[in-house]
Design a protein around this motif. Sequence first.
Motif: not given
Length: 182
Positions: A53-54, A78-79, A89-94, A113-119
């Motif tokens: 998550v940058t 969320v970028q 490994k994949h990041m833990a949800a926590g 708020a509206k949630l947008t992922f930038e990938v």
Amino acid sequence: MLDQIKSIDTAPVRFTDPVDVTLGELLGFLDGHGDRPLVFVYDGRAVKHGYHVTEVKAGQFAALDCGANPESWTEIFVQLWDVEEGERKHMAAGKFAKIIRKVSEHVGLNGSAKLTFEVSDGVAPMALFRAGSPVIEGDRVHVALSARPASCKPRDRWLKEQQVVQPAAGCCRPSSAAPCCG
């Protein structure tokens, strides 16, 4: 205040729109699955094990839509940097939830708020996605990301009004009944 994401009610999460969840809904779900790996899936594949998550940013927007109506909304971005990195490994949800809450301490994120992922993988341009309702698959939490489509807000409002006024109307309306937003 639930809008400020520092603590989230641990009651069962109800998703207002299962193909476009809010940050508060996502965090509410993740709170019950903190130790599980969090895997985002986009373009038919899962993010790589070393994703980061940058950046997390909040924006307040004011605009004029295609029908000359003023619009305003808050959006959280969320970028994700989709990279392979060593033995990670994949990041833990926590951990993801902790990152978001840390940002909220400084920025004051709005849970509704509206949630947008930038990938991006650092090579291809960033793409914008909305998040679907998280699901448990095996020992992991999967969040499907789908392209965020453009929309015509006057048409969207009109359609919503029609669902309230004529919930059983179906598809048999005259085509001239639809608003024009050229």
